[in-house]
Design a protein around this motif. Structure first.
Motif, mmCIF file in Angstrom:
data_model
loop_
_atom_site.group_PDB
_atom_site.id
_atom_site.type_symbol
_atom_site.label_atom_id
_atom_site.label_comp_id
_atom_site.label_asym_id
_atom_site.label_seq_id
_atom_site.Cartn_x
_atom_site.Cartn_y
_atom_site.Cartn_z
ATOM 1 N N VAL A 242 5.114 -0.429 -10.814
ATOM 2 C CA VAL A 242 3.986 -0.773 -11.678
ATOM 3 C C VAL A 242 4.516 -1.633 -12.815
ATOM 4 O O VAL A 242 5.646 -1.426 -13.287
ATOM 5 C CB VAL A 242 3.273 0.480 -12.237
ATOM 6 N N MET A 243 3.715 -2.591 -13.243
ATOM 7 C CA MET A 243 4.108 -3.427 -14.364
ATOM 8 C C MET A 243 3.771 -2.681 -15.655
ATOM 9 O O MET A 243 2.621 -2.320 -15.888
ATOM 10 C CB MET A 243 3.389 -4.774 -14.310
ATOM 11 N N THR A 244 4.784 -2.455 -16.474
ATOM 12 C CA THR A 244 4.563 -1.709 -17.716
ATOM 13 C C THR A 244 4.532 -2.598 -18.949
ATOM 14 O O THR A 244 4.032 -2.182 -19.988
ATOM 15 C CB THR A 244 5.635 -0.621 -17.901
ATOM 16 N N SER A 245 5.063 -3.813 -18.838
ATOM 17 C CA SER A 245 4.928 -4.751 -19.952
ATOM 18 C C SER A 245 5.200 -6.169 -19.479
ATOM 19 O O SER A 245 5.934 -6.384 -18.500
ATOM 20 C CB SER A 245 5.877 -4.399 -21.101
ATOM 21 N N TYR A 246 4.601 -7.118 -20.174
ATOM 22 C CA TYR A 246 4.805 -8.533 -19.885
ATOM 23 C C TYR A 246 4.753 -9.290 -21.202
ATOM 24 O O TYR A 246 3.733 -9.285 -21.892
ATOM 25 C CB TYR A 246 3.740 -9.047 -18.917
ATOM 26 N N THR A 247 5.861 -9.898 -21.548
ATOM 27 C CA THR A 247 5.930 -10.760 -22.727
ATOM 28 C C THR A 247 6.047 -12.191 -22.220
ATOM 29 O O THR A 247 7.090 -12.570 -21.664
ATOM 30 C CB THR A 247 7.153 -10.422 -23.596
ATOM 31 N N PRO A 248 4.969 -13.000 -22.330
ATOM 32 C CA PRO A 248 4.994 -14.356 -21.773
ATOM 33 C C PRO A 248 6.229 -15.142 -22.210
ATOM 34 O O PRO A 248 6.644 -15.081 -23.373
ATOM 35 C CB PRO A 248 3.702 -14.972 -22.323
ATOM 36 N N ASP A 249 6.813 -15.825 -21.225
ATOM 37 C CA ASP A 249 7.989 -16.679 -21.432
ATOM 38 C C ASP A 249 9.245 -15.896 -21.819
ATOM 39 O O ASP A 249 10.267 -16.501 -22.158
ATOM 40 C CB ASP A 249 7.723 -17.764 -22.482
ATOM 41 N N GLU A 250 9.180 -14.542 -21.757
ATOM 42 C CA GLU A 250 10.356 -13.755 -22.110
ATOM 43 C C GLU A 250 10.745 -12.780 -20.999
ATOM 44 O O GLU A 250 11.801 -12.930 -20.393
ATOM 45 C CB GLU A 250 10.132 -13.000 -23.420
ATOM 46 N N GLU A 251 9.906 -11.766 -20.721
ATOM 47 C CA GLU A 251 10.297 -10.804 -19.702
ATOM 48 C C GLU A 251 9.118 -10.011 -19.167
ATOM 49 O O GLU A 251 8.066 -9.908 -19.811
ATOM 50 C CB GLU A 251 11.371 -9.846 -20.232
ATOM 51 N N VAL A 252 9.331 -9.451 -17.974
ATOM 52 C CA VAL A 252 8.394 -8.542 -17.322
ATOM 53 C C VAL A 252 9.174 -7.270 -17.000
ATOM 54 O O VAL A 252 10.312 -7.345 -16.526
ATOM 55 C CB VAL A 252 7.826 -9.147 -16.015
ATOM 56 N N VAL A 253 8.566 -6.124 -17.254
ATOM 57 C CA VAL A 253 9.214 -4.850 -16.955
ATOM 58 C C VAL A 253 8.412 -4.120 -15.882
ATOM 59 O O VAL A 253 7.185 -3.969 -16.000
ATOM 60 C CB VAL A 253 9.344 -3.957 -18.205
ATOM 61 N N LEU A 254 9.094 -3.701 -14.813
ATOM 62 C CA LEU A 254 8.489 -2.942 -13.722
ATOM 63 C C LEU A 254 9.175 -1.589 -13.638
ATOM 64 O O LEU A 254 10.400 -1.506 -13.708
ATOM 65 C CB LEU A 254 8.660 -3.677 -12.388
ATOM 66 N N GLU A 255 8.388 -0.530 -13.468
ATOM 67 C CA GLU A 255 8.947 0.808 -13.327
ATOM 68 C C GLU A 255 8.415 1.449 -12.051
ATOM 69 O O GLU A 255 7.343 1.114 -11.564
ATOM 70 C CB GLU A 255 8.621 1.656 -14.551
ATOM 71 N N LYS A 256 9.182 2.388 -11.515
ATOM 72 C CA LYS A 256 8.845 3.028 -10.249
ATOM 73 C C LYS A 256 7.448 3.645 -10.311
ATOM 74 O O LYS A 256 7.086 4.326 -11.273
ATOM 75 C CB LYS A 256 9.889 4.097 -9.912
ATOM 76 N N ASN A 257 6.641 3.379 -9.299
ATOM 77 C CA ASN A 257 5.287 3.929 -9.185
ATOM 78 C C ASN A 257 5.395 5.417 -8.821
ATOM 79 O O ASN A 257 5.859 5.757 -7.731
ATOM 80 C CB ASN A 257 4.528 3.158 -8.104
ATOM 81 N N PRO A 258 4.970 6.315 -9.726
ATOM 82 C CA PRO A 258 5.116 7.755 -9.434
ATOM 83 C C PRO A 258 4.224 8.224 -8.294
ATOM 84 O O PRO A 258 4.476 9.287 -7.706
ATOM 85 C CB PRO A 258 4.717 8.420 -10.755
ATOM 86 N N ASN A 259 3.200 7.449 -7.958
ATOM 87 C CA ASN A 259 2.281 7.821 -6.882
ATOM 88 C C ASN A 259 2.495 6.990 -5.617
ATOM 89 O O ASN A 259 1.604 6.899 -4.776
ATOM 90 C CB ASN A 259 0.828 7.674 -7.348
ATOM 91 N N TYR A 260 3.696 6.371 -5.505
ATOM 92 C CA TYR A 260 3.927 5.530 -4.340
ATOM 93 C C TYR A 260 3.864 6.356 -3.060
ATOM 94 O O TYR A 260 4.518 7.396 -2.937
ATOM 95 C CB TYR A 260 5.279 4.827 -4.427
ATOM 96 N N TRP A 261 3.093 5.899 -2.110
ATOM 97 C CA TRP A 261 2.804 6.649 -0.891
ATOM 98 C C TRP A 261 3.890 6.524 0.159
ATOM 99 O O TRP A 261 3.957 7.330 1.090
ATOM 100 C CB TRP A 261 1.473 6.166 -0.316
ATOM 101 N N GLY A 262 4.747 5.518 0.038
ATOM 102 C CA GLY A 262 5.791 5.306 1.041
ATOM 103 C C GLY A 262 7.147 5.768 0.548
ATOM 104 O O GLY A 262 7.265 6.480 -0.444
ATOM 105 N N GLU A 263 8.198 5.377 1.261
ATOM 106 C CA GLU A 263 9.564 5.672 0.847
ATOM 107 C C GLU A 263 10.078 4.517 0.001
ATOM 108 O O GLU A 263 9.902 3.355 0.354
ATOM 109 C CB GLU A 263 10.465 5.880 2.061
ATOM 110 N N ALA A 264 10.721 4.849 -1.100
ATOM 111 C CA ALA A 264 11.127 3.832 -2.057
ATOM 112 C C ALA A 264 12.635 3.611 -2.046
ATOM 113 O O ALA A 264 13.393 4.389 -1.480
ATOM 114 C CB ALA A 264 10.674 4.233 -3.462
ATOM 115 N N THR A 265 13.058 2.545 -2.699
ATOM 116 C CA THR A 265 14.482 2.279 -2.893
ATOM 117 C C THR A 265 15.011 3.164 -4.027
ATOM 118 O O THR A 265 14.265 3.934 -4.630
ATOM 119 C CB THR A 265 14.698 0.808 -3.272
#
Length: 544
Positions: free
Chosen positions: A222-245
């Motif tokens: 899930v995308m938890t923050s986006y600062t335009p022209d700087e960075e995007v932060v993604l964190e593990k989806n706690p409700n992911y239905w499949g197997e994750a990395t």
């Protein structure tokens, strides 16, 4: 109905770490060393946070609008599609889809969803979400809306079934359904934040502001923050239905300068550098804990010779076109474009289903080229203008390629005069209007399917830019529709191979270079690979 259950073996993909959409791979519970890094902290020393540096140049992360190079990297991590490319040279495989069927006439596609799919919100996915997402993309009328052009209508007879009614048989429809703009959104969440799939969505949908700052998908992250022209932060989806990395968090730095990426990778501040050049890759050669990847993209540079004598003059002669093919120094062009460059056999790039691979770099034969020129009545050569614009192909200036073409053709007596014209100052219009006689240009694929290359055939969009009308080669022109209608992969490959053989030595287009991409990464990662559909597939990366 002709059943087309894709039973292409997922175990092969698993060997490369396939984990998204319920595939195999390490679970998110896999034990890792170290502790999770804080935001922005150096992540290359035992952390389960991975930092990626990528280029800039995008305006939105709303799937319904995304069209630039880098947003699919984020969309693919946070959302899922009915189908997906699990490697750069594979056919589309079911992701959210469980099974699919084409009708005998190819005008109906029926897709059944997998069981147990949930969004990050916890909402269960149904066929209504699929209809909402695809209709929203279509009705937003943004840049990617064309991807839905052959979808006339859709219906959902039950919660797990979607029926697509097509305007014509479209053998690329599965590939199109992998496109980031057709990712499946949580319709309940999007509607609650101003989204709509109504026909007037272009003027009434207000969900873009919401989807630019968070995600509403079923993906691994899930995308938890986006600062335009700087960075995007993604964190593990706690409700992911499949197997994750086993990667719990991605920090994606928007850092387009290749030298900066090289230095930050070298000192351990980032884990993946996506915008390397030949020079920066050379600097990294032999660096400790760094692996470099050189590989071809599906962006291709080509020489175009106008079939209309009014614009092309001598280069409109098919025999002259053959002579030019024989005169070009393909190995030398590869050197200019950089390590990892390929020369496609014909108009279907290496890596596409049905591609016949590469043209031999020793295809060049100046003696044969001179004989062909003499046969065409130009034993003493001729003068010709070559118009080129100010664009670049994956960092290589088209003017550099034009100079190489000029030098090569001088070897057989063709005196090329390079005429530089900015794209915005007339070249773009002349290229699209088909009034350029001889040029060097490049083509980036709109979606990851060989059918995009059919536009180079006579009577098709790019073919007409070279004055190549369908009546000039009716047999070849007819193969466009044959390829579109061949929904069986074997039949489709047979048509694509026939097209390539017919354009190997004939026609107004010469594919001179399939441009490379350069990626470097910390050796603590596995599964890092060049991806045309997603730039980099974060859902296939694990920490060793």
């Amino acid at each position: 109905m002709k059943k087309k259950l894709l039973a292409i073996t997922l175990c092969v993909a698993m060997a490369f770490g396939l984990v998204a959409c319920g595939g195999g791979g390490e679970s998110s519970t896999t034990e890792t060393t170290g502790t999770e890094a804080a935001d922005g902290e150096n992540s290359s020393e035992g952390s389960n946070t991975v930092v990626v540096a990528m280029g800039s140049g995008f305006s939105t992360l709303d799937p319904g609008y995304v069209y630039e190079k880098y947003p699919p990297l984020i969309v693919n991590a946070c959302y899922e599609n009915l189908f997906k490319f699990y490697s750069n040279d594979s056919a589309p495989e079911p992701c959210l889809a469980d099974t699919y069927e084409f009708s005998e006439d190819g005008l109906t596609l029926t897709v059944t969803l997998k069981d147990g799919i949930t969004f990050a919100s916890g909402n269960a996915m149904t066929s209504a979400d699929v209809l909402f997402s695809i209709n929203r993309c279509k009705n937003l009328q943004g840049n990617p809306a064309f991807i839905c052009d052959t979808i006339e209508s859709m219906e959902a007879p039950d919660d797990k079934t979607i029926v697509f009614h097509l305007t014509q048989a479209d053998s690329a429809i599965l590939s199109k359904l992998t496109y980031s703009s057709l990712a499946i959104l949580d319709s309940e969440v999007v509607k609650a934040n101003g989204g709509t799939d109504a026909e007037d969505a272009a003027s009434t949908d207000t969900a873009q502001a919401y989807l630019d700052t968070t995600s509403a998908g079923s993906g691994m992250y899930v995308m938890t923050s986006y600062t335009p022209d700087e960075e995007v932060v993604l964190e593990k989806n706690p409700n992911y239905w499949g197997e994750a990395t086993n990667v719990d968090k991605y920090i994606i730095k928007i850092q387009p300068d290749s030298n900066t990426q090289m230095m930050t990778l070298s000192n351990g501040d980032i884990d993946v550098a996506m915008n390397m050049t030949d020079d920066t890759m050379a600097e990294l050669a032999g660096a400790e804990n760094v692996e470099i990847i050189n590989g071809a993209t599906k962006t291709v540079g080509f020489v175009m010779m106008n079939m209309n004598e009014e614009y092309g003059g001598p280069v409109s002669d098919p025999t002259v076109q053959k002579a030019i093919r024989k005169a070009l120094d393909y190995a030398g062009i590869q050197t200019i474009v950089g390590e990892g460059t390929l020369t496609p056999y014909s108009i279907i790039q290496t890596g596409f289903m049905g591609s016949k691979g590469e043209r031999a770099t020793d295809y060049t034969n100046l003696d044969e080229a001179k004989e062909l020129l003499a046969e065409a009545g130009y034993a003493d050569g001729f003068d010709v203008d070559l118009t080129v614009c100010d664009l670049d192909m994956e960092g290589v200036a088209l003017t550099d390629l034009a100079q190489k073409v000029k030098d090569d053709l001088a070897q057989i007596g063709i005196n090329v005069n390079i005429v530089s014209q900015p794209w915005a100052a007339g070249y773009g219009d002349a290229y699209r209007d088909g009034t350029l006689g001889l040029t060097v240009m490049y083509w980036g694929t709109d979606y990851n399917d060989p059918n995009v290359q059919l536009e180079f055939l006579p009577g098709a969009t790019v073919g007409l830019r070279a004055g190549w009308t369908a009546d000039m080669d009716p047999e070849l022109a007819a193969l466009y529709q044959a390829a579109m209608e061949a929904t069986d992969n074997d039949a489709r490959i047979a048509v694509l191979e026939q097209i390539q053989d017919l354009t190997y030595e004939d026609g107004p287009f010469i594919m001179i270079a399939q441009a490379p991409a350069h990626i470097a990464h910390n050796t603590r990662l596995e599964g890092v690979a060049i991806s045309d559909p997603y730039a980099l597939d974060l859902t296939l990366i694990n920490i060793k």
